[in-house]
Design a protein around this motif. Structure first.
Motif, PDB file in Angstrom:
ATOM      1  N   GLU A 136       4.936   4.885 -15.693  1.00 45.67           N
ATOM      2  CA  GLU A 136       5.599   5.264 -14.448  1.00 45.67           C
ATOM      3  C   GLU A 136       7.108   5.025 -14.502  1.00 45.67           C
ATOM      4  O   GLU A 136       7.884   5.815 -13.968  1.00 45.67           O
ATOM      5  CB  GLU A 136       4.991   4.489 -13.271  1.00 45.67           C
ATOM      6  CG  GLU A 136       3.546   4.845 -12.973  1.00 45.67           C
ATOM      7  CD  GLU A 136       3.359   6.301 -12.582  1.00 45.67           C
ATOM      8  OE1 GLU A 136       4.288   6.880 -11.981  1.00 45.67           O
ATOM      9  OE2 GLU A 136       2.294   6.869 -12.886  1.00 45.67           O
ATOM     10  N   GLU A 161       3.775  -6.847  -7.422  1.00 48.27           N
ATOM     11  CA  GLU A 161       4.653  -6.535  -6.298  1.00 48.27           C
ATOM     12  C   GLU A 161       5.895  -7.416  -6.315  1.00 48.27           C
ATOM     13  O   GLU A 161       7.031  -6.927  -6.151  1.00 48.27           O
ATOM     14  CB  GLU A 161       3.905  -6.717  -4.982  1.00 48.27           C
ATOM     15  CG  GLU A 161       4.681  -6.281  -3.748  1.00 48.27           C
ATOM     16  CD  GLU A 161       4.872  -4.771  -3.678  1.00 48.27           C
ATOM     17  OE1 GLU A 161       5.982  -4.341  -3.295  1.00 48.27           O
ATOM     18  OE2 GLU A 161       3.924  -4.038  -4.018  1.00 48.27           O
ATOM     19  N   GLN A 165       9.825  -6.240  -7.028  1.00 47.51           N
ATOM     20  CA  GLN A 165      10.881  -6.474  -6.040  1.00 47.51           C
ATOM     21  C   GLN A 165      12.103  -7.122  -6.680  1.00 47.51           C
ATOM     22  O   GLN A 165      13.239  -6.843  -6.300  1.00 47.51           O
ATOM     23  CB  GLN A 165      10.350  -7.359  -4.912  1.00 47.51           C
ATOM     24  CG  GLN A 165       9.368  -6.653  -3.983  1.00 47.51           C
ATOM     25  CD  GLN A 165       8.854  -7.558  -2.882  1.00 47.51           C
ATOM     26  OE1 GLN A 165       9.304  -8.698  -2.753  1.00 47.51           O
ATOM     27  NE2 GLN A 165       7.912  -7.071  -2.089  1.00 47.51           N
ATOM     28  N   GLU A 170      13.286  -0.125  -7.199  1.00 47.24           N
ATOM     29  CA  GLU A 170      13.232   1.328  -7.024  1.00 47.24           C
ATOM     30  C   GLU A 170      11.875   1.914  -7.404  1.00 47.24           C
ATOM     31  O   GLU A 170      11.569   3.063  -7.078  1.00 47.24           O
ATOM     32  CB  GLU A 170      14.336   2.003  -7.854  1.00 47.24           C
ATOM     33  CG  GLU A 170      14.094   2.025  -9.355  1.00 47.24           C
ATOM     34  CD  GLU A 170      14.449   0.714 -10.058  1.00 47.24           C
ATOM     35  OE1 GLU A 170      14.430   0.700 -11.301  1.00 47.24           O
ATOM     36  OE2 GLU A 170      14.742  -0.282  -9.360  1.00 47.24           O
ATOM     37  N   LEU A 171      11.039   1.134  -8.075  1.00 46.83           N
ATOM     38  CA  LEU A 171       9.738   1.621  -8.528  1.00 46.83           C
ATOM     39  C   LEU A 171       8.655   1.235  -7.528  1.00 46.83           C
ATOM     40  O   LEU A 171       8.483   0.061  -7.202  1.00 46.83           O
ATOM     41  CB  LEU A 171       9.414   1.040  -9.910  1.00 46.83           C
ATOM     42  CG  LEU A 171       8.156   1.557 -10.600  1.00 46.83           C
ATOM     43  CD1 LEU A 171       8.240   3.068 -10.820  1.00 46.83           C
ATOM     44  CD2 LEU A 171       7.950   0.850 -11.937  1.00 46.83           C
ATOM     45  N   ASP A 172       7.911   2.210  -7.055  1.00 43.52           N
ATOM     46  CA  ASP A 172       6.864   1.992  -6.062  1.00 43.52           C
ATOM     47  C   ASP A 172       5.619   1.436  -6.738  1.00 43.52           C
ATOM     48  O   ASP A 172       5.068   2.044  -7.659  1.00 43.52           O
ATOM     49  CB  ASP A 172       6.546   3.323  -5.372  1.00 43.52           C
ATOM     50  CG  ASP A 172       5.481   3.181  -4.287  1.00 43.52           C
ATOM     51  OD1 ASP A 172       5.096   2.032  -3.979  1.00 43.52           O
ATOM     52  OD2 ASP A 172       5.042   4.216  -3.757  1.00 43.52           O
ATOM     53  N   SER A 173       5.165   0.267  -6.276  1.00 42.88           N
ATOM     54  CA  SER A 173       3.964  -0.338  -6.853  1.00 42.88           C
ATOM     55  C   SER A 173       2.732   0.539  -6.632  1.00 42.88           C
ATOM     56  O   SER A 173       1.770   0.468  -7.402  1.00 42.88           O
ATOM     57  CB  SER A 173       3.731  -1.723  -6.253  1.00 42.88           C
ATOM     58  OG  SER A 173       3.484  -1.636  -4.854  1.00 42.88           O
ATOM     59  N   GLY A 174       2.769   1.373  -5.586  1.00 43.58           N
ATOM     60  CA  GLY A 174       1.634   2.263  -5.328  1.00 43.58           C
ATOM     61  C   GLY A 174       1.414   3.255  -6.454  1.00 43.58           C
ATOM     62  O   GLY A 174       0.266   3.629  -6.750  1.00 43.58           O
ATOM     63  N   ARG A 175       2.483   3.672  -7.116  1.00 39.85           N
ATOM     64  CA  ARG A 175       2.346   4.590  -8.249  1.00 39.85           C
ATOM     65  C   ARG A 175       1.640   3.911  -9.403  1.00 39.85           C
ATOM     66  O   ARG A 175       0.790   4.503 -10.076  1.00 39.85           O
ATOM     67  CB  ARG A 175       3.732   5.078  -8.695  1.00 39.85           C
ATOM     68  CG  ARG A 175       4.392   6.031  -7.712  1.00 39.85           C
ATOM     69  CD  ARG A 175       5.871   6.223  -8.028  1.00 39.85           C
ATOM     70  NE  ARG A 175       6.113   6.505  -9.448  1.00 39.85           N
ATOM     71  CZ  ARG A 175       7.321   6.517  -9.999  1.00 39.85           C
ATOM     72  NH1 ARG A 175       8.385   6.269  -9.236  1.00 39.85           N
ATOM     73  NH2 ARG A 175       7.471   6.792 -11.276  1.00 39.85           N
TER      74      ARG A 175
END
Length: 263
Positions: A136, A161, A165, A170-175
């Motif tokens: 990702e 998470e 942070q 900038e990277l979404d943990s959901g991805r």
């Protein structure tokens, strides 16, 4: 009146022109241009007489780490050796590939990959999380600090998470989570399994380190290289790199180079 020839040109001709300025076979350049470029110097066989030519860019040392997310020795090498060495050296000196899989095993169950890991299901999850994080984020300088955070923390699988942070907000943990829970994560782990199984010689333990550089063929592993990397990774990379070395290399412990290499 005859044209005036600059003294600098005459000096250059006297310096580089063998046989009173007679060009060697294959040299189509006038004598005053023999040092104008690396191609010209090579064609006219005067590379050693052209000190002002820029040095060619050196290839980075390539290092691959085959590891397991919960393996104590793997975590120690990554946290205490690999990450600090990466921080200390310029980006052009060292390329790192991380392959989380190690001693895991895979099998195809009804068309889907199933993985069994040395340290249990938690390690399989950690391996896949880090593989998905790399997928990702794409950029090594983005995901490596996050992996360092995970591997140096209290839990590889529960601190994603928090580590994101700090090091990659900038990277979404959901991805990453979606990758882990979907087909992409399985495909990434299958790829890591294939890469690990293809190692020659076959890996016998983890961490398993392969290196290539001068005198070292691509993706080579030997007991000697492994021992040198574990003892002084910074010193090994500094020794193997053919380009101009930074000041930090001057204070590093220089290991003995692999057989057949010389400096």
């Amino acid at each position: 009146m005859a044209p005036t020839v600059p003294l600098a040109v005459l000096a250059l001709v006297a310096l580089v022109a063998p046989g009173l300025g007679v060009a060697p076979p294959g040299c189509d350049y006038p004598a005053h241009r023999w040092c104008s470029s690396r191609d010209a110097a090579a064609a006219c066989q005067v590379q050693s007489r052209c000190p002002s030519l820029p040095r060619p860019a050196a290839a980075p040392v390539q290092l691959s780490l085959y590891y397991e997310s919960l393996c104590p020795a793997c975590r120690q090498f990554l946290v205490l050796k690999l990450f600090p060495t990466w921080l200390l050296l310029p980006a052009e000196m060292l390329n790192i590939t991380l392959v989380p899989y190690g001693n895991a095993q895979e099998r195809n169950v009804s068309g889907k990959w199933d993985f069994r890991c040395q340290h249990g299901p938690e390690e399989c999850l950690g391996n896949m999380m880090e593989a998905c994080l790399m997928h990702e984020a794409q950029n090594f300088s983005t995901y490596f600090p996050v992996i360092f955070c995970l591997e140096s923390g209290s839990s590889v699988t529960k601190n994603l998470e928090a580590c994101l942070q700090i090091y990659a907000p900038e990277l979404d943990s959901g991805r990453v989570t979606a990758c882990v829970q979907g087909d992409t994560g399985m495909a990434l782990m299958h790829h890591n399994a294939q890469a690990t199984e293809a190692l020659q010689p076959p890996h016998q333990y983890v961490p398993w380190i392969t290196v290539n550089g001068p005198c070292v063929p691509p993706q080579k592993h030997t007991d000697e290289l492994q021992a040198q990397a574990e003892a002084s990774l910074l010193g090994l990379v500094c020794q193997l790199y053919e380009g101009e070395k930074p000041e930090v290399c001057g204070g590093s412990k220089a290991p003995k180079l692999p057989s057949g290499c010389s400096r």
